[in-house]
Design a protein around this motif. Sequence first.
Motif, PDB file in Angstrom:
ATOM      1  N   MET A 288       1.811  -1.449  -9.962  1.00 29.68           N
ATOM      2  CA  MET A 288       1.456  -1.879  -8.604  1.00 29.68           C
ATOM      3  C   MET A 288       2.675  -1.697  -7.693  1.00 29.68           C
ATOM      4  O   MET A 288       3.814  -1.806  -8.140  1.00 29.68           O
ATOM      5  N   GLU A 289       2.391  -1.438  -6.430  1.00 30.75           N
ATOM      6  CA  GLU A 289       3.435  -1.259  -5.419  1.00 30.75           C
ATOM      7  C   GLU A 289       3.365  -2.452  -4.465  1.00 30.75           C
ATOM      8  O   GLU A 289       2.354  -3.157  -4.438  1.00 30.75           O
ATOM      9  N   PRO A 290       4.397  -2.660  -3.659  1.00 29.43           N
ATOM     10  CA  PRO A 290       4.334  -3.766  -2.686  1.00 29.43           C
ATOM     11  C   PRO A 290       3.039  -3.748  -1.861  1.00 29.43           C
ATOM     12  O   PRO A 290       2.435  -4.799  -1.632  1.00 29.43           O
ATOM     13  N   ASN A 291       2.592  -2.563  -1.456  1.00 24.47           N
ATOM     14  CA  ASN A 291       1.370  -2.535  -0.637  1.00 24.47           C
ATOM     15  C   ASN A 291       0.102  -2.855  -1.441  1.00 24.47           C
ATOM     16  O   ASN A 291      -0.901  -3.272  -0.867  1.00 24.47           O
ATOM     17  N   SER A 292       0.135  -2.665  -2.773  1.00 24.83           N
ATOM     18  CA  SER A 292      -1.013  -3.090  -3.584  1.00 24.83           C
ATOM     19  C   SER A 292      -1.140  -4.620  -3.454  1.00 24.83           C
ATOM     20  O   SER A 292      -2.235  -5.150  -3.241  1.00 24.83           O
ATOM     21  N   LEU A 293      -0.010  -5.306  -3.586  1.00 19.47           N
ATOM     22  CA  LEU A 293      -0.022  -6.779  -3.513  1.00 19.47           C
ATOM     23  C   LEU A 293      -0.411  -7.258  -2.124  1.00 19.47           C
ATOM     24  O   LEU A 293      -1.188  -8.216  -1.976  1.00 19.47           O
ATOM     25  N   GLU A 294       0.110  -6.595  -1.112  1.00 16.97           N
ATOM     26  CA  GLU A 294      -0.222  -7.000   0.260  1.00 16.97           C
ATOM     27  C   GLU A 294      -1.724  -6.827   0.509  1.00 16.97           C
ATOM     28  O   GLU A 294      -2.373  -7.682   1.117  1.00 16.97           O
ATOM     29  N   MET A 295      -2.291  -5.740   0.002  1.00 18.41           N
ATOM     30  CA  MET A 295      -3.740  -5.542   0.181  1.00 18.41           C
ATOM     31  C   MET A 295      -4.529  -6.632  -0.540  1.00 18.41           C
ATOM     32  O   MET A 295      -5.514  -7.145  -0.011  1.00 18.41           O
ATOM     33  N   ILE A 296      -4.100  -6.966  -1.750  1.00 16.22           N
ATOM     34  CA  ILE A 296      -4.797  -8.011  -2.514  1.00 16.22           C
ATOM     35  C   ILE A 296      -4.785  -9.328  -1.721  1.00 16.22           C
ATOM     36  O   ILE A 296      -5.811 -10.008  -1.596  1.00 16.22           O
ATOM     37  N   PRO A 318      -1.463   2.193  -8.731  1.00 19.59           N
ATOM     38  CA  PRO A 318      -1.267   1.241  -7.635  1.00 19.59           C
ATOM     39  C   PRO A 318      -2.450   1.144  -6.658  1.00 19.59           C
ATOM     40  O   PRO A 318      -2.471   0.259  -5.802  1.00 19.59           O
ATOM     41  N   ASN A 319      -3.420   2.064  -6.774  1.00 15.99           N
ATOM     42  CA  ASN A 319      -4.473   2.127  -5.758  1.00 15.99           C
ATOM     43  C   ASN A 319      -5.499   1.008  -5.928  1.00 15.99           C
ATOM     44  O   ASN A 319      -5.814   0.604  -7.040  1.00 15.99           O
TER      45      ASN A 319
END
Length: 361
Positions: A288-296, A318-319
């Motif tokens: 996972m990338e930082p933006n994966s977590l932010e999207m979650i 990461p998607n």
Amino acid sequence: MLNFATHNFIRAMHTSSGQFFWRSPSNIAIIKYWGKHGRQLPRNPSISLTLSASFTDMALEYAPRETSGEGIELDFLFHDEPNEAFRAKILAFLESLTPVFPFLPELSLRIRSGNSFPHSAGIASSASSMSALALCLCSLEDALLGTLGDPEAFDRKASEIARLGSGSACRSIYPYAAVWGATPDVPGASDEYAVPAEDYLHPLFKSLHNDILIVSAGEKAVSSRAGHALMEGNPYAEPRYDQARRRLRRLLDVLRAGDLPEFGKIAEDEALTLHALMMCSDPSYMLMEPNSLEMIKRIRQYRADTGHPLCFTLDAGPNIHLLYPEEIIHEVRAFIDEQLKPLCANEWVIGDWVGEGPEEM
Ligand code: PMV
């Protein structure tokens, strides 16, 4: 002594040339397969939804081989261009299948293949491509030997061959949903091939959307193959396999009932469990990338604010796959545009949905 099938084969061999064309989709697991043994045999049963817009088109042309030689004669084009890396992979796979398809070395083969999604999207194409290849090979067997006329036998063999190419590919053979891995909860389920699971679905799951939010289109740091292998030393492996079996049982009830909130809970728990298993492998790693977590975070906040039954899952990357029912498409698309697209690589979102499975063209 020659049996009937061999006689047919020898006769067909000298007369036949032709081609088959299959379009086969990708699939997204809700209960994940993570951990394997033997030749792509799963450590736990899994269930997936079959997708639509993410597919591979494949044409397999065959003709009697004119020059005798070692191995299999294969010409391979990817999006109309020669691709030596892909050709070598497919050739090795076909060589491994000669005991199953003994006619392969007698033919001159040409495969043309292409994906509906860009190769660089960071979306695994193994499920769609290996299922397309397996379907083409089963069509070829049936044309030469007449052994796969029964549609159930055809699908089962195609699923088994797809599994040998890439485990999760075996689930792409069926419309809407498939279960792979022996479980007492699904009669007929097997570790060797997937079985159709359409009958377990409330109708709302047959039109579920699965938009793929591309967080990163780069190559993964750790391949699925390496990830499966690391499960062998993972101290949580056995409890995880038990958990997957329990969750599958629960999910089957939820799918039948059309219970979207509970579906979302299981889907998200499974996605995060998959990634937690990676984080506690030895060596540990993260996909996972930082933006994966932010999207979650944003998806969960949006759900809390609106009460809309949308949820996410991830595969080994990461998607984010955003799952939601058709009836809230307008609201969810607005949410994606405002809050999720800006977090995607090049604002890249692939709209996909649950679909009817492979098509012979
Ligand atoms: O089929 P493979 O070896 O690429 O493994 C796929 C594993 C997951 O996508 C993470 C889960 C699944 O069941 O599809």
